[in-house]
Write a protein that holds these residues in place. Structure first.
Motif, PDB file in Angstrom:
ATOM      1  N   GLY A 468      12.882  10.086  13.968  1.00  0.00           N
ATOM      2  CA  GLY A 468      12.863   8.777  13.782  1.00  0.00           C
ATOM      3  C   GLY A 468      13.769   8.717  12.517  1.00  0.00           C
ATOM      4  O   GLY A 468      13.796   7.235  12.200  1.00  0.00           O
ATOM      5  N   TRP A 469      14.280   9.627  11.714  1.00  0.00           N
ATOM      6  CA  TRP A 469      14.885   9.422  10.348  1.00  0.00           C
ATOM      7  C   TRP A 469      14.020   8.364   9.432  1.00  0.00           C
ATOM      8  O   TRP A 469      14.417   7.475   8.894  1.00  0.00           O
ATOM      9  CB  TRP A 469      16.330   8.732  10.554  1.00  0.00           C
ATOM     10  N   HIS A 470      12.665   8.689   9.426  1.00  0.00           N
ATOM     11  CA  HIS A 470      11.581   7.935   8.794  1.00  0.00           C
ATOM     12  C   HIS A 470      10.864   8.822   7.605  1.00  0.00           C
ATOM     13  O   HIS A 470       9.664   8.968   7.447  1.00  0.00           O
ATOM     14  CB  HIS A 470      10.415   7.272   9.707  1.00  0.00           C
ATOM     15  N   GLN A 471      11.785   9.767   6.933  1.00  0.00           N
ATOM     16  CA  GLN A 471      11.055  10.513   6.013  1.00  0.00           C
ATOM     17  C   GLN A 471      10.280   9.997   4.785  1.00  0.00           C
ATOM     18  O   GLN A 471      10.818   8.994   4.101  1.00  0.00           O
ATOM     19  CB  GLN A 471      12.186  11.465   5.474  1.00  0.00           C
ATOM     20  N   VAL A 472       9.167  10.391   4.652  1.00  0.00           N
ATOM     21  CA  VAL A 472       8.254   9.908   3.454  1.00  0.00           C
ATOM     22  C   VAL A 472       7.583  10.860   3.092  1.00  0.00           C
ATOM     23  O   VAL A 472       7.438  12.019   3.636  1.00  0.00           O
ATOM     24  CB  VAL A 472       7.151   8.531   3.926  1.00  0.00           C
ATOM     25  N   GLY A 473       6.708  10.380   1.884  1.00  0.00           N
ATOM     26  CA  GLY A 473       5.536  11.314   1.441  1.00  0.00           C
ATOM     27  C   GLY A 473       5.918  12.249   0.461  1.00  0.00           C
ATOM     28  O   GLY A 473       4.911  13.034   0.019  1.00  0.00           O
ATOM     29  N   THR A 474       6.935  12.554  -0.071  1.00  0.00           N
ATOM     30  CA  THR A 474       7.320  13.540  -1.048  1.00  0.00           C
ATOM     31  C   THR A 474       7.031  13.337  -2.556  1.00  0.00           C
ATOM     32  O   THR A 474       7.144  14.279  -3.307  1.00  0.00           O
ATOM     33  CB  THR A 474       8.784  13.924  -0.649  1.00  0.00           C
ATOM     34  N   CYS A 475       6.282  12.284  -2.860  1.00  0.00           N
ATOM     35  CA  CYS A 475       6.013  12.061  -4.093  1.00  0.00           C
ATOM     36  C   CYS A 475       4.693  11.393  -3.958  1.00  0.00           C
ATOM     37  O   CYS A 475       4.452  10.216  -4.490  1.00  0.00           O
ATOM     38  CB  CYS A 475       6.915  11.249  -5.088  1.00  0.00           C
ATOM     39  N   LYS A 476       3.635  11.694  -3.120  1.00  0.00           N
ATOM     40  CA  LYS A 476       2.494  11.017  -2.822  1.00  0.00           C
ATOM     41  C   LYS A 476       1.722  10.410  -3.753  1.00  0.00           C
ATOM     42  O   LYS A 476       1.579  11.014  -4.937  1.00  0.00           O
ATOM     43  CB  LYS A 476       1.856  11.810  -1.539  1.00  0.00           C
ATOM     44  N   MET A 477       1.053   9.160  -3.418  1.00  0.00           N
ATOM     45  CA  MET A 477       0.282   8.554  -4.253  1.00  0.00           C
ATOM     46  C   MET A 477      -1.060   9.133  -4.318  1.00  0.00           C
ATOM     47  O   MET A 477      -1.622   9.232  -3.197  1.00  0.00           O
ATOM     48  CB  MET A 477       0.539   7.042  -4.064  1.00  0.00           C
ATOM     49  N   GLY A 478      -1.876   9.231  -5.397  1.00  0.00           N
ATOM     50  CA  GLY A 478      -3.274   9.594  -5.305  1.00  0.00           C
ATOM     51  C   GLY A 478      -3.647  10.379  -6.680  1.00  0.00           C
ATOM     52  O   GLY A 478      -3.020  10.411  -7.473  1.00  0.00           O
ATOM     53  N   GLY A 479      -4.769  10.902  -6.312  1.00  0.00           N
ATOM     54  CA  GLY A 479      -5.501  11.634  -7.758  1.00  0.00           C
ATOM     55  C   GLY A 479      -5.811  12.962  -7.770  1.00  0.00           C
ATOM     56  O   GLY A 479      -6.239  13.672  -8.505  1.00  0.00           O
ATOM     57  N   ASP A 480      -5.344  13.597  -6.375  1.00  0.00           N
ATOM     58  CA  ASP A 480      -5.734  15.070  -6.351  1.00  0.00           C
ATOM     59  C   ASP A 480      -4.523  15.953  -6.946  1.00  0.00           C
ATOM     60  O   ASP A 480      -3.412  15.424  -7.527  1.00  0.00           O
ATOM     61  CB  ASP A 480      -5.780  15.362  -4.783  1.00  0.00           C
ATOM     62  N   ASP A 481      -4.557  17.279  -6.669  1.00  0.00           N
ATOM     63  CA  ASP A 481      -3.854  18.158  -7.341  1.00  0.00           C
ATOM     64  C   ASP A 481      -2.118  18.096  -6.947  1.00  0.00           C
ATOM     65  O   ASP A 481      -1.411  18.268  -7.495  1.00  0.00           O
ATOM     66  CB  ASP A 481      -4.458  19.686  -7.297  1.00  0.00           C
ATOM     67  N   LEU A 482      -2.151  17.576  -5.633  1.00  0.00           N
ATOM     68  CA  LEU A 482      -1.054  17.539  -5.150  1.00  0.00           C
ATOM     69  C   LEU A 482      -0.298  16.300  -5.069  1.00  0.00           C
ATOM     70  O   LEU A 482       0.956  16.027  -4.872  1.00  0.00           O
ATOM     71  CB  LEU A 482      -0.913  17.970  -3.668  1.00  0.00           C
ATOM     72  N   ALA A 483      -0.805  15.002  -5.805  1.00  0.00           N
ATOM     73  CA  ALA A 483      -0.418  13.877  -6.121  1.00  0.00           C
ATOM     74  C   ALA A 483       0.645  13.886  -7.049  1.00  0.00           C
ATOM     75  O   ALA A 483       0.459  14.824  -7.932  1.00  0.00           O
ATOM     76  CB  ALA A 483      -1.604  12.869  -6.155  1.00  0.00           C
ATOM     77  N   VAL A 484       1.593  13.066  -6.809  1.00  0.00           N
ATOM     78  CA  VAL A 484       2.644  12.783  -7.942  1.00  0.00           C
ATOM     79  C   VAL A 484       2.529  11.568  -8.522  1.00  0.00           C
ATOM     80  O   VAL A 484       3.023  11.504  -9.664  1.00  0.00           O
ATOM     81  CB  VAL A 484       3.956  12.878  -7.101  1.00  0.00           C
ATOM     82  N   VAL A 485       2.191  10.499  -8.104  1.00  0.00           N
ATOM     83  CA  VAL A 485       2.025   9.399  -8.819  1.00  0.00           C
ATOM     84  C   VAL A 485       0.679   8.771  -8.420  1.00  0.00           C
ATOM     85  O   VAL A 485       0.040   9.159  -7.631  1.00  0.00           O
ATOM     86  CB  VAL A 485       3.028   8.182  -8.367  1.00  0.00           C
ATOM     87  N   ASP A 486       0.208   7.745  -9.585  1.00  0.00           N
ATOM     88  CA  ASP A 486      -0.974   7.381  -9.310  1.00  0.00           C
ATOM     89  C   ASP A 486      -1.079   5.756  -8.555  1.00  0.00           C
ATOM     90  O   ASP A 486       0.058   5.661  -8.140  1.00  0.00           O
ATOM     91  CB  ASP A 486      -1.889   7.183 -10.770  1.00  0.00           C
ATOM     92  N   ALA A 487      -1.992   5.352  -8.559  1.00  0.00           N
ATOM     93  CA  ALA A 487      -1.988   3.749  -7.747  1.00  0.00           C
ATOM     94  C   ALA A 487      -1.104   2.661  -8.164  1.00  0.00           C
ATOM     95  O   ALA A 487      -0.596   1.825  -7.733  1.00  0.00           O
ATOM     96  CB  ALA A 487      -3.467   3.254  -7.492  1.00  0.00           C
ATOM     97  N   ARG A 488      -0.591   3.027  -9.588  1.00  0.00           N
ATOM     98  CA  ARG A 488       0.230   2.026 -10.136  1.00  0.00           C
ATOM     99  C   ARG A 488       1.470   2.576 -10.057  1.00  0.00           C
ATOM    100  O   ARG A 488       2.644   2.097 -10.583  1.00  0.00           O
ATOM    101  CB  ARG A 488      -0.251   1.801 -11.443  1.00  0.00           C
TER     102      ARG A 488
END
Length: 540
Positions: A468-488
């Motif tokens: 669908g050419w809808h690529q997402v998720g590669t700097c995901k938001m969160g607080g776990d070890d694989l998260a890239v950004v926080d909720a802000r």
């Protein structure tokens, strides 16, 4: 040194919204940087021009994935906008927000402020809906959202047939019950494509505190210790550093934002070390969690009056062109993705996981990849799996910023994704065998009546299916070890740099992703203004 309060990287769906809202404060200077050039082109302005833009490298990054094991080792073509407006300048213009449970799930993962109740006001704020204001829609926002100017009777019959098998007709796909069938709404204004640039930047480009740089490639984010101080750019073959007194906001998209973080020393330390890039912040999740929608295509031969194919072929297509040039109406003023039925593959699903799109036209790709309308009367469908379990990645191939990274989406790597898509194909056949649309069908062209078993249908999805050419998720938001950004949306481990685009989604939304990306830009700008970091002292 050339200095701005805020530097926004990427003039796409999210970036244009961020830059527009930040520049509303005349005391803030804002720089918006775009790698591509202007989007002043007939085929961008005309909504039906999407097929012409598919391979047009003037406006397109034209990426390819690595061979995908579960898709017969095919390399999947990924067109991504490289022009003002980003991918909103080359997409299908479908306006779908997703399901409320998508965002409530984000919040349940610890991302405070991202529930449906929190994000709905930002959807409404961005929108000028042709239906007017309501509890679920806005009518004074910059982004025009409209109903199709023409409604083919085949689509009406499709919606009635879906109703007969229990997928009921609804009045609005972006309002309760968020399940059922209807015509799509699109980002089209008076017969012209509405991009994030034409909506958010073009009307306010006179602002003295807003600067837009085009044909400018970002090399990396520049840091002093763990604090972002600006960006290094390449323009007209020359490199220079532009300083950010407050923050750098990466809105380069789910493929380029993680790449820029890696080039700037933020990512998996082991991988960075392989390419001689010093590790500024070890964040192994950068580039991970890649998600996209995969779909199974279907085509039916129809009676002549049931398809637009004849009108879009031969000498008749030139008449349509003249009609559009003189009136901005007709088939060139419309998106090909006319309608969708949102349904569940089973009662166990908490929300619809199938989007069954029907178009009153059918087409194939010629050997060079161009879109060609079929010579016979036909209609086509895409059976889209909305919440895939498969996950992919973006990874470095070189320390050279001009070398694209490696993309491995791992489509269909989770068996459940194929199983549910096959269910969708069968549901679509059930609809098409029901009246009134059944009377319009001559024969199933693809995958064809000879393809019946689950194994045969799955092979069709693997062989002919696409994304669908809808690529997402590669700097995901969160607080776990694989998260890239926080909720802000602040990047973990460093200061004064955020990511604001589809890459921050922990999980993909249930539908087309342009509207959610615009919402992310709106919400990001609000958070940046609320946080109001003090200006750094810039030393040359």
């Amino acid at each position: 040194m050339e200095t701005y309060d805020y530097i926004v990287v990427g003039a796409g769906s999210s970036g244009c919204a961020v830059a527009s809202r930040l520049s509303e404060n005349p005391d803030h200077s804002v720089l918006l940087i775009e790698a591509g050039g202007p989007a002043d082109d007939f085929w961008i302005r005309s909504p039906a021009g999407m097929g012409r833009l598919f391979l047009e490298k003037r406006f397109n990054w034209a990426y390819f994935t690595d061979p995908v094991p579960a898709a017969k080792a095919r390399q999947i073509y990924w067109p991504r906008g490289r022009t003002l407006g980003g991918t909103s300048s080359v997409n299908g213009m479908v306006y779908m927000r997703g399901h409320p449970l998508d965002f409530d799930h984000w919040a349940s993962l610890g991302n405070e402020g991202w529930s449906w109740r929190d994000v709905l006001p930002f959807f409404i704020k961005s929108e000028s809906n042709s239906r007017g204001a309501s509890e679920y829609h806005g009518d004074v926002g910059p982004l025009r959202v409209s109903d199709p100017s023409m409604r083919h009777p085949t689509i009406d019959d499709y919606l009635r047939s879906a109703d007969t098998i229990g997928i009921h007709r609804v009045g609005d796909l972006n309002a309760p019950p968020y399940e059922g069938a209807d015509f799509h709404q699109h980002t089209i204004r008076k017969g012209r494509r509405e991009t994030s640039y034409t909506a958010f930047i073009e009307p306010i480009q006179h602002r003295k505190n807003l600067t837009v740089l085009i044909r400018t490639q970002i090399m990396r984010v520049v840091f002093d210790g763990n604090e972002a101080t600006g960006v290094e750019v390449s323009q007209n073959g020359e490199r220079r550093i532009i300083a950010a007194a407050r923050e750098v906001i990466l809105s380069a998209g789910s493929l380029n934002s993680p790449h820029l973080l890696m080039l700037s020393g933020i990512g998996d330390g082991g991988m960075l070390q392989q390419y001689g890039i010093g590790t500024r912040a070890h964040r192994p999740g950068v580039g991970q969690n890649l998600q996209d929608h995969w779909f199974g295509p279907m085509i039916w031969r129809t009676t002549v009056e049931s398809s637009y194919n004849r009108t879009l072929s031969g000498w008749r297509k030139y008449l349509e062109g003249m009609r559009y040039l003189t009136t901005h109406r007709g088939l060139l003023s419309m998106s090909v993705s006319a309608s969708a039925a949102f349904a569940r593959s089973s009662d166990e699903q908490a929300r619809p996981d199938l989007q069954m799109v029907l178009r009153p036209v059918s087409y194939t790709f010629d050997p060079k990849g161009a879109v060609v309308v079929d010579s016979f009367p036909g209609i086509s469908a895409g059976i889209v799996l909305l919440n895939p379990k498969s996950r992919g990645s973006v990874a470095l191939k070189s320390a050279d910023p001009l070398t694209p990274p490696a993309f491995q989406p791992n489509y269909l790597s989770e068996p459940d994704d194929g199983r549910r898509t096959v269910i969708g194909l069968r549901r679509m056949r059930e609809i098409m065998a029901s009246e009134p649309i059944a009377s319009r069908i001559v024969a199933e062209q693809m995958p064809g009546p000879g393809v019946q078993s689950d194994e045969e249908l799955l092979d069709h999805i693997r062989t002919i299916g696409n994304c669908g050419w809808h690529q997402v998720g590669t700097c995901k938001m969160g607080g776990d070890d694989l998260a890239v950004v926080d909720a802000r949306l602040r990047v973990h481990g460093v200061r004064r740099v955020r990511v604001a685009d589809g890459s921050i989604m922990p999980t993909i939304t249930s539908g087309n992703t342009n509207a959610p990306c615009i919402m992310i830009g709106e919400k990001a700008a609000a958070m940046i203004r609320e946080d109001a970091l003090p200006r750094r002292v810039i030393r040359s």
